[in-house]
Design a protein around this motif. Structure first.
Motif, PDB file in Angstrom:
ATOM      1  N   VAL A   1      -5.357   5.720  13.470  1.00 20.27           N
ATOM      2  CA  VAL A   1      -6.005   4.458  13.835  1.00 20.27           C
ATOM      3  C   VAL A   1      -5.378   3.339  13.009  1.00 20.27           C
ATOM      4  O   VAL A   1      -5.233   3.469  11.784  1.00 20.27           O
ATOM      5  CB  VAL A   1      -7.522   4.513  13.564  1.00 20.27           C
ATOM      6  N   THR A   2      -4.967   2.273  13.657  1.00 16.57           N
ATOM      7  CA  THR A   2      -4.316   1.189  12.923  1.00 16.57           C
ATOM      8  C   THR A   2      -4.754  -0.176  13.434  1.00 16.57           C
ATOM      9  O   THR A   2      -5.200  -0.328  14.570  1.00 16.57           O
ATOM     10  CB  THR A   2      -2.783   1.295  13.023  1.00 16.57           C
ATOM     11  N   HIS A   3      -4.613  -1.181  12.563  1.00 12.38           N
ATOM     12  CA  HIS A   3      -4.777  -2.561  12.983  1.00 12.38           C
ATOM     13  C   HIS A   3      -3.521  -3.357  12.630  1.00 12.38           C
ATOM     14  O   HIS A   3      -3.524  -4.579  12.633  1.00 12.38           O
ATOM     15  CB  HIS A   3      -6.020  -3.198  12.340  1.00 12.38           C
ATOM     16  N   ARG A   4      -2.422  -2.639  12.333  1.00 16.34           N
ATOM     17  CA  ARG A   4      -1.147  -3.282  11.985  1.00 16.34           C
ATOM     18  C   ARG A   4      -0.122  -2.932  13.065  1.00 16.34           C
ATOM     19  O   ARG A   4       0.322  -1.792  13.161  1.00 16.34           O
ATOM     20  CB  ARG A   4      -0.674  -2.814  10.610  1.00 16.34           C
ATOM     21  N   LEU A   5       0.255  -3.933  13.841  1.00 16.58           N
ATOM     22  CA  LEU A   5       1.125  -3.674  14.979  1.00 16.58           C
ATOM     23  C   LEU A   5       2.509  -3.191  14.577  1.00 16.58           C
ATOM     24  O   LEU A   5       3.161  -2.475  15.345  1.00 16.58           O
ATOM     25  CB  LEU A   5       1.245  -4.933  15.842  1.00 16.58           C
ATOM     26  N   ASP A   6       2.982  -3.554  13.369  1.00 21.36           N
ATOM     27  CA  ASP A   6       4.306  -3.094  12.960  1.00 21.36           C
ATOM     28  C   ASP A   6       4.344  -1.581  12.763  1.00 21.36           C
ATOM     29  O   ASP A   6       5.410  -0.954  12.842  1.00 21.36           O
ATOM     30  CB  ASP A   6       4.778  -3.814  11.693  1.00 21.36           C
ATOM     31  N   GLU A   7       3.192  -0.958  12.531  1.00 18.37           N
ATOM     32  CA  GLU A   7       3.160   0.490  12.361  1.00 18.37           C
ATOM     33  C   GLU A   7       3.452   1.222  13.672  1.00 18.37           C
ATOM     34  O   GLU A   7       3.857   2.391  13.667  1.00 18.37           O
ATOM     35  CB  GLU A   7       1.799   0.920  11.805  1.00 18.37           C
ATOM     36  N   LEU A   8       3.277   0.533  14.796  1.00 21.41           N
ATOM     37  CA  LEU A   8       3.552   1.149  16.089  1.00 21.41           C
ATOM     38  C   LEU A   8       5.013   1.560  16.236  1.00 21.41           C
ATOM     39  O   LEU A   8       5.340   2.457  17.017  1.00 21.41           O
ATOM     40  CB  LEU A   8       3.186   0.186  17.218  1.00 21.41           C
ATOM     41  N   ASP A   9       5.893   0.915  15.468  1.00 16.65           N
ATOM     42  CA  ASP A   9       7.320   1.218  15.565  1.00 16.65           C
ATOM     43  C   ASP A   9       7.633   2.656  15.163  1.00 16.65           C
ATOM     44  O   ASP A   9       8.699   3.172  15.494  1.00 16.65           O
ATOM     45  CB  ASP A   9       8.126   0.257  14.682  1.00 16.65           C
ATOM     46  N   TYR A  10       6.718   3.299  14.454  1.00 18.59           N
ATOM     47  CA  TYR A  10       6.945   4.662  13.971  1.00 18.59           C
ATOM     48  C   TYR A  10       6.281   5.720  14.854  1.00 18.59           C
ATOM     49  O   TYR A  10       6.418   6.904  14.597  1.00 18.59           O
ATOM     50  CB  TYR A  10       6.433   4.796  12.536  1.00 18.59           C
ATOM     51  N   SER A  11       5.567   5.286  15.875  1.00 18.92           N
ATOM     52  CA  SER A  11       4.787   6.225  16.687  1.00 18.92           C
ATOM     53  C   SER A  11       5.541   6.672  17.939  1.00 18.92           C
ATOM     54  O   SER A  11       6.481   6.012  18.390  1.00 18.92           O
ATOM     55  CB  SER A  11       3.455   5.585  17.094  1.00 18.92           C
ATOM     56  N   ASP A  12       5.113   7.799  18.479  1.00 13.86           N
ATOM     57  CA  ASP A  12       5.660   8.287  19.752  1.00 13.86           C
ATOM     58  C   ASP A  12       4.929   7.676  20.937  1.00 13.86           C
ATOM     59  O   ASP A  12       5.458   7.621  22.047  1.00 13.86           O
ATOM     60  CB  ASP A  12       5.534   9.810  19.827  1.00 13.86           C
ATOM     61  N   GLY A  13       3.713   7.233  20.706  1.00 13.28           N
ATOM     62  CA  GLY A  13       2.913   6.644  21.774  1.00 13.28           C
ATOM     63  C   GLY A  13       1.637   6.079  21.197  1.00 13.28           C
ATOM     64  O   GLY A  13       1.341   6.250  20.011  1.00 13.28           O
TER      65      GLY A  13
END
Length: 229
Positions: free
Chosen positions: A185-197
């Motif tokens: 669970v995140t509220h930091r959009l830059d962390e999405l760069d590390y996810s698969d989906g």
């Protein structure tokens, strides 16, 4: 998504607080095995509630949850789950119920700490750790228990920017090298760069899922960049 059975499957999940406020409304999602997925949404959308339901900390009113493998939970504040005085003792604490031989406990603790690159801190008092180190110890506790699924509830929320980046990279590495599945669970959009989906929750319903980039752009258009979601 993979054609094989997902590591996490949620079908038509509903949950309301005793006050009558409905948090999740026929919520459904699948997290593929061996992948790193993130859960997005504004405050009150049901992100943390869903994670607690998956971990068994709350009980749903209707719907189904299926998980393949042991589940480990990492709280936003690691002080809420680190209970022993030293690093090694805390990682070993989660193995008590398994009633393992001492030599196996010792090996699991060392392997888990090595996995999060903190083996040299095995005898360090918990109070002497940084926030980022505490979160890694919480993850090590799950690895020692041989958890195949990691649930992480805004684990970088209380960390400084460098530690935030280090932790998300570390979890991504663990997913790829150890074959575990993670839902973060995140509220930091830059962390999405590390996810698969990623999944986007709105009012307790999944309204978007899959490639994280379109979801990121969707939220940025709403003016939700680095601010809490």
């Amino acid at each position: 998504m993979e054609s094989s059975s997902p590591a996490i499957r949620v079908q038509d999940l509903c949950f309301s607080w005793p006050s009558g406020v409905q948090v999740l409304k026929s919520c459904s999602l699948d997290v593929p095995k061996g992948e790193f997925w993130m859960l997005l949404g504004t405050n009150g959308s049901g992100k943390s509630t869903l994670l607690r339901l998956l971990a068994g900390l709350l009980k749903s009113h209707s719907g189904e949850i299926h998980t393949q493998g042991r589940v480990g939970f990492v709280f936003q504040n690691p002080d809420h789950q680190l209970v022993m005085p030293t690093v090694g003792a805390d990682v070993a604490f989660g193995l008590v119920e398994d009633q393992l031989p001492w030599i196996e406990v010792k090996q699991r603790v060392e392997d888990a700490l090595a996995a999060v690159k903190l083996l040299e801190l095995q005898r360090r008092p918990i109070y002497a750790l940084s926030g980022g180190q505490k979160q890694r110890i919480a993850i090590a506790g799950a690895l020692a228990r041989h958890c195949e699924i990691l649930l992480l509830d805004e684990p970088t929320a209380l960390l400084d920017p460098d530690s935030q980046n280090d932790l998300v990279i570390e979890v991504q590495r663990l997913v790829k090298t150890r074959g575990i599945t993670a839902l973060w669970v995140t509220h930091r959009l830059d962390e999405l760069d590390y996810s698969d989906g990623a999944f986007l929750l709105e009012n307790g319903v999944v309204v978007g899922q899959g490639n994280p980039e379109p979801l990121k752009q969707r939220l940025m258009k709403k003016g939700l960049t680095s601010s809490p979601l």
